[in-house]
Design an enzyme around this catalytic site. Sequence first.
Site, PDB file in Angstrom:
ATOM      1  N   LYS A 299      -6.046  -8.317  -8.161  1.00  0.00           N
ATOM      2  CA  LYS A 299      -7.376  -8.668  -7.654  1.00  0.00           C
ATOM      3  C   LYS A 299      -8.343  -7.524  -7.954  1.00  0.00           C
ATOM      4  O   LYS A 299      -7.923  -6.376  -8.128  1.00  0.00           O
ATOM      5  CB  LYS A 299      -7.336  -8.981  -6.158  1.00  0.00           C
ATOM      6  CG  LYS A 299      -7.218  -7.791  -5.240  1.00  0.00           C
ATOM      7  CD  LYS A 299      -7.569  -8.211  -3.808  1.00  0.00           C
ATOM      8  CE  LYS A 299      -7.534  -6.982  -2.914  1.00  0.00           C
ATOM      9  NZ  LYS A 299      -8.147  -7.141  -1.623  1.00  0.00           N
TER      10      LYS A 299
ATOM     11  N   LYS B  53       0.832  -1.217   0.000  1.00  0.00           N
ATOM     12  CA  LYS B  53       0.000   0.000   0.000  1.00  0.00           C
ATOM     13  C   LYS B  53       0.857   1.253   0.000  1.00  0.00           C
ATOM     14  O   LYS B  53       0.448   2.292  -0.525  1.00  0.00           O
ATOM     15  CB  LYS B  53      -0.991  -0.010   1.175  1.00  0.00           C
ATOM     16  CG  LYS B  53      -2.095  -1.052   0.981  1.00  0.00           C
ATOM     17  CD  LYS B  53      -3.455  -0.618   1.497  1.00  0.00           C
ATOM     18  CE  LYS B  53      -4.545  -1.548   0.983  1.00  0.00           C
ATOM     19  NZ  LYS B  53      -5.872  -1.323   1.495  1.00  0.00           N
TER      20      LYS B  53
ATOM     21  N   LYS C  79     -11.963  -2.297  -4.838  1.00  0.00           N
ATOM     22  CA  LYS C  79     -12.877  -1.157  -4.906  1.00  0.00           C
ATOM     23  C   LYS C  79     -12.144   0.161  -5.075  1.00  0.00           C
ATOM     24  O   LYS C  79     -12.746   1.152  -5.470  1.00  0.00           O
ATOM     25  CB  LYS C  79     -13.807  -1.140  -3.696  1.00  0.00           C
ATOM     26  CG  LYS C  79     -13.127  -1.111  -2.348  1.00  0.00           C
ATOM     27  CD  LYS C  79     -14.168  -0.984  -1.250  1.00  0.00           C
ATOM     28  CE  LYS C  79     -14.204  -2.147  -0.286  1.00  0.00           C
ATOM     29  NZ  LYS C  79     -13.005  -2.331   0.522  1.00  0.00           N
TER      30      LYS C  79
HETATM   31  N1  AQP Z   1     -11.152  -9.425  -5.473  1.00  0.00           N
HETATM   32  C1  AQP Z   1     -11.527 -10.051  -4.385  1.00  0.00           C
HETATM   33  N2  AQP Z   1     -11.832 -11.358  -4.433  1.00  0.00           N
HETATM   34  C2  AQP Z   1     -12.219 -12.009  -3.313  1.00  0.00           C
HETATM   35  N3  AQP Z   1     -12.342 -11.436  -2.110  1.00  0.00           N
HETATM   36  C3  AQP Z   1     -12.066 -10.119  -2.009  1.00  0.00           C
HETATM   37  N4  AQP Z   1     -12.088  -9.263  -0.965  1.00  0.00           N
HETATM   38  C4  AQP Z   1     -11.719  -8.044  -1.404  1.00  0.00           C
HETATM   39  N5  AQP Z   1     -11.446  -8.080  -2.724  1.00  0.00           N
HETATM   40  C5  AQP Z   1     -11.649  -9.361  -3.131  1.00  0.00           C
HETATM   41  C6  AQP Z   1     -12.466  -9.630   0.386  1.00  0.00           C
HETATM   42  O1  AQP Z   1     -13.437  -8.704   0.860  1.00  0.00           O
HETATM   43  C7  AQP Z   1     -13.285  -8.597   2.287  1.00  0.00           C
HETATM   44  C8  AQP Z   1     -13.338  -7.168   2.692  1.00  0.00           C
HETATM   45  O2  AQP Z   1     -12.241  -6.519   2.170  1.00  0.00           O
HETATM   46  P1  AQP Z   1     -11.863  -5.074   2.666  1.00  0.00           P
HETATM   47  O3  AQP Z   1     -12.809  -4.121   2.117  1.00  0.00           O
HETATM   48  O4  AQP Z   1     -11.762  -5.017   4.136  1.00  0.00           O
HETATM   49  O5  AQP Z   1     -10.424  -4.826   2.118  1.00  0.00           O
HETATM   50  P2  AQP Z   1      -9.677  -5.299   0.846  1.00  0.00           P
HETATM   51  O6  AQP Z   1      -9.395  -6.755   0.883  1.00  0.00           O
HETATM   52  O7  AQP Z   1      -8.478  -4.412   0.767  1.00  0.00           O
HETATM   53  O8  AQP Z   1     -10.705  -5.017  -0.317  1.00  0.00           O
HETATM   54  P3  AQP Z   1     -10.517  -4.099  -1.570  1.00  0.00           P
HETATM   55  O9  AQP Z   1     -11.795  -4.119  -2.347  1.00  0.00           O
HETATM   56  O10 AQP Z   1      -9.268  -4.441  -2.326  1.00  0.00           O
HETATM   57  O11 AQP Z   1     -10.392  -2.667  -0.893  1.00  0.00           O
HETATM   58  P4  AQP Z   1      -9.304  -1.560  -1.099  1.00  0.00           P
HETATM   59  O12 AQP Z   1      -9.289  -1.311  -2.595  1.00  0.00           O
HETATM   60  O13 AQP Z   1      -9.824  -0.395  -0.314  1.00  0.00           O
HETATM   61  O14 AQP Z   1      -7.995  -2.064  -0.576  1.00  0.00           O
HETATM   62  C9  AQP Z   1     -12.008  -9.292   2.658  1.00  0.00           C
HETATM   63  O15 AQP Z   1     -12.327 -10.539   3.233  1.00  0.00           O
HETATM   64  C10 AQP Z   1     -11.297  -9.481   1.354  1.00  0.00           C
HETATM   65  O16 AQP Z   1     -10.462 -10.624   1.353  1.00  0.00           O
END
Ligand code: AQP
Length: 336
Positions: A202, A120, A205
Site C-alpha cells: 500500500k 511492524k 507515508k
Molecule cells: N494507501 C492507502 N490507501 C487507502 N487508505 C490508506 N490509509 C493509509 N494508507 C492508505 C488510511 O489513512 C488513514 C490514516 O492512516 P494512519 O496514518 O493512521 O495509519 P496508516 O494506515 O498506517 O497509514 P500509513 O500512511 O501507512 O502510515 P505509516 O506509514 O506511518 O504506517 C487510515 O484510515 C488508513 O486506512
Amino acid sequence: MCDTNTEATKKKVLSCIQPSGLLTLGNYLGALKSWVEMQNDFDCTYAVADLHAITVRQEPAKLRSQIYSTFAILLALGIDPEKNTVFIQSQVPEHAALAWLLSCYTQFGEMSRMTQFKDKSKKHPDNINVGLFSYPVLMAADILLYKSDLVPVGDDQKQHLEIARDIAIRFNNIYGDVFTVPEAYIPKAGARIRSLQDSSRKMSKSDDNANAWVAILDGRDDIIRKFKRAVTDSGSEIRIAEDKPGISNLITIYSAVTGKTAAEVEREFDGRGYGEFKLAVGEAVADELAPVKQRHDEIIGDKKTLERLYKAGAEKAESVARKTYFKAMKKVGFVL
Ligand code: AQP
C-alpha cells in the site's frame, strides 16, 4: 445518508490519523475524503494521533512540524472545527491515562495475535517497543473516551476495532454500562491506493522511497514526475486486471479523483499509451491537491489562529473525554 438525523440523534464517529510522515494521496483518497463527507451526517471527532506515531522513532523537529501540518490539512480539506471536534491527541491526557486502565483489562494472549504488530516488528526489528505491542489498547481508549458509535476502518484496522469492542464488553460486564461498544463503519468513498513503485504494497507515508508515494502537499511538478515514474506492467492496454496491478492502481487513483468509473476511464484511454495515461493521472491529482496545499500553507502561516484552533479543539475533546475517564476510574474503585 439519513437526512432525518438531528444534532442530538446523530451517531458519533471517531477517526484518527498519525502524523508519522507527510500525509499521502493514500491517506487522502482512502480516509480523509470521506472524513469531509462524514461531517454532514455524523457527530465527528477527528484526532491527529501523535501518541501513536512514536511507536516508530520520530525526529522531534520533524514530528512537531508533521503534527501542525496534519492538523492544518484537516482544516484545509474543509473539516469544520466548530461543527466537529478536531484536536491533537497528546493534548488530551485522558487518552494515555485510560489506555493504562484498559491495558489491565486486556490479555497478553489476545494482543499477541495482532497482525499489524507482527508486520511492524518485522519492519523495525531494532525497535520492537512495548508501545508498538500495546498500540491497540491506546486505540481502544481513543474510541471509547468519546462514546463512539462508529469507527471507519480499512482492512488493516478491523482487528484493532474488534479488540476495542472486546475490551469495552469485558469492562461493561464487570462494572455495568460504562462504554459504548463501537461498530465498524465502511465509508462510501475509500479506495485502497498502492505504492507507485511496488504495487504489492500500500502507499505509505513512512515508505523510505519518496517516489513510492505522493504527499498531499507535493507541488505540481513533483506529483507529475512521480506519476511519470510509476511502475507499470507489461503490455500497453489500460484496463483493470489482476496481472496489471500497476495500471489498475493508476486507474483507481484517476477514477477516485475524477469521479469517473473504472469502465469510463478504460474507454477514455482505449488505444492510448501508458505514457499519456500516466501524465493524465498526474495532472488530475495535481489539480485536485493544489487548493488543499494552498489553503494548508495559509493556515500554517497564521500560527496564532492555528494555536487557537488546536487549543479549542483539545478543550472540547477533553470535556467529553474527562467524563468517560472519571466514570471508568470511579467504577474501578479509585478515589476521585
Ligand atoms: N494507501 C492507502 N490507501 C487507502 N487508505 C490508506 N490509509 C493509509 N494508507 C492508505 C488510511 O489513512 C488513514 C490514516 O492512516 P494512519 O496514518 O493512521 O495509519 P496508516 O494506515 O498506517 O497509514 P500509513 O500512511 O501507512 O502510515 P505509516 O506509514 O506511518 O504506517 C487510515 O484510515 C488508513 O486506512
